[in-house]
Design a protein around this motif. Structure first.
Motif, PDB file in Angstrom:
ATOM      1  N   ARG A  41       0.840  -1.205   0.000  1.00  0.00           N
ATOM      2  CA  ARG A  41       0.000   0.000   0.000  1.00  0.00           C
ATOM      3  C   ARG A  41       0.869   1.248   0.000  1.00  0.00           C
ATOM      4  NH1 ARG A  41      -1.086   3.761   3.539  1.00  0.00           N
ATOM      5  NH2 ARG A  41      -0.014   2.692   5.227  1.00  0.00           N
ATOM      6  N   ILE A  55      -0.927   4.614  -1.769  1.00  0.00           N
ATOM      7  CA  ILE A  55      -2.364   4.523  -1.510  1.00  0.00           C
ATOM      8  C   ILE A  55      -2.592   4.727  -0.011  1.00  0.00           C
ATOM      9  CG2 ILE A  55      -4.399   3.032  -1.596  1.00  0.00           C
ATOM     10  CD1 ILE A  55      -2.994   1.552  -3.938  1.00  0.00           C
ATOM     11  N   GLU A  94      -8.166   5.832   1.135  1.00  0.00           N
ATOM     12  CA  GLU A  94      -8.461   5.418  -0.242  1.00  0.00           C
ATOM     13  C   GLU A  94      -8.825   3.937  -0.300  1.00  0.00           C
ATOM     14  OE1 GLU A  94      -5.700   8.511  -2.807  1.00  0.00           O
ATOM     15  OE2 GLU A  94      -4.738   6.775  -1.867  1.00  0.00           O
ATOM     16  N   LEU A  95      -8.124   3.107   0.470  1.00  0.00           N
ATOM     17  CA  LEU A  95      -8.472   1.680   0.526  1.00  0.00           C
ATOM     18  C   LEU A  95      -9.869   1.489   1.095  1.00  0.00           C
ATOM     19  CD1 LEU A  95      -5.438  -0.439   1.787  1.00  0.00           C
ATOM     20  CD2 LEU A  95      -6.491  -0.419  -0.466  1.00  0.00           C
ATOM     21  N   TYR A  99     -12.367   2.416  -1.550  1.00  0.00           N
ATOM     22  CA  TYR A  99     -12.312   1.425  -2.635  1.00  0.00           C
ATOM     23  C   TYR A  99     -13.015   0.125  -2.239  1.00  0.00           C
ATOM     24  CZ  TYR A  99     -10.188  -1.990  -5.837  1.00  0.00           C
ATOM     25  OH  TYR A  99      -9.974  -2.995  -6.735  1.00  0.00           O
ATOM     26  N   ASN A 120     -12.241  -9.310  -0.575  1.00  0.00           N
ATOM     27  CA  ASN A 120     -11.389  -8.153  -0.320  1.00  0.00           C
ATOM     28  C   ASN A 120      -9.949  -8.432  -0.733  1.00  0.00           C
ATOM     29  OD1 ASN A 120     -13.362  -6.409   0.593  1.00  0.00           O
ATOM     30  ND2 ASN A 120     -13.075  -6.947   2.732  1.00  0.00           N
ATOM     31  N   SER A 123      -9.800  -7.930  -4.405  1.00  0.00           N
ATOM     32  CA  SER A 123      -9.870  -6.503  -4.711  1.00  0.00           C
ATOM     33  C   SER A 123      -8.552  -5.805  -4.383  1.00  0.00           C
ATOM     34  CB  SER A 123     -11.012  -5.848  -3.925  1.00  0.00           C
ATOM     35  OG  SER A 123     -12.253  -6.382  -4.337  1.00  0.00           O
ATOM     36  N   ILE A 177      -6.098  -3.508  -6.912  1.00  0.00           N
ATOM     37  CA  ILE A 177      -5.674  -2.123  -6.692  1.00  0.00           C
ATOM     38  C   ILE A 177      -4.167  -2.028  -6.461  1.00  0.00           C
ATOM     39  CG2 ILE A 177      -6.078  -2.018  -4.184  1.00  0.00           C
ATOM     40  CD1 ILE A 177      -7.132   0.859  -4.658  1.00  0.00           C
TER      41      ILE A 177
END
Length: 76
Positions: free
Chosen positions: A20, A25, A29-30, A33, A56, A59, A63
């Motif tokens: 991250r 990020i 933001e996580l 998202y 998750n 996902s 990202i």
């Protein structure tokens, strides 16, 4: 015989947080998202207290632009 694989929560959380940060990020933001109301679960992942759900984790791999295997820390 192949040993049964075990996911190491602490190393997975550490790796997730490293990825991250490397990608710039924020936790906020996580949170957005992933559609979470608050970031508590994310911080629990980073501390190695819990793992993301499979959805998750997938996902996060998208990202962070890595495979799920690249996130997961193992211990045998």
């Amino acid at each position: 015989m192949v040993e049964y694989p075990v996911i190491d929560l602490r190393s997975t959380g550490t790796r997730l947080n490293e990825l991250r940060r490397e990608r710039g990020i924020t936790v906020e933001e996580l949170r957005i998202y992933l559609g979470m109301n608050n970031p508590n679960s994310i911080y629990r992942w980073f501390r190695g207290e819990a793992l993301p759900t499979l959805e998750n984790m997938y996902s996060l791999s998208v990202i962070l632009d890595v495979s799920m295997n690249d996130i997961i820390g193992g211990a045998v």
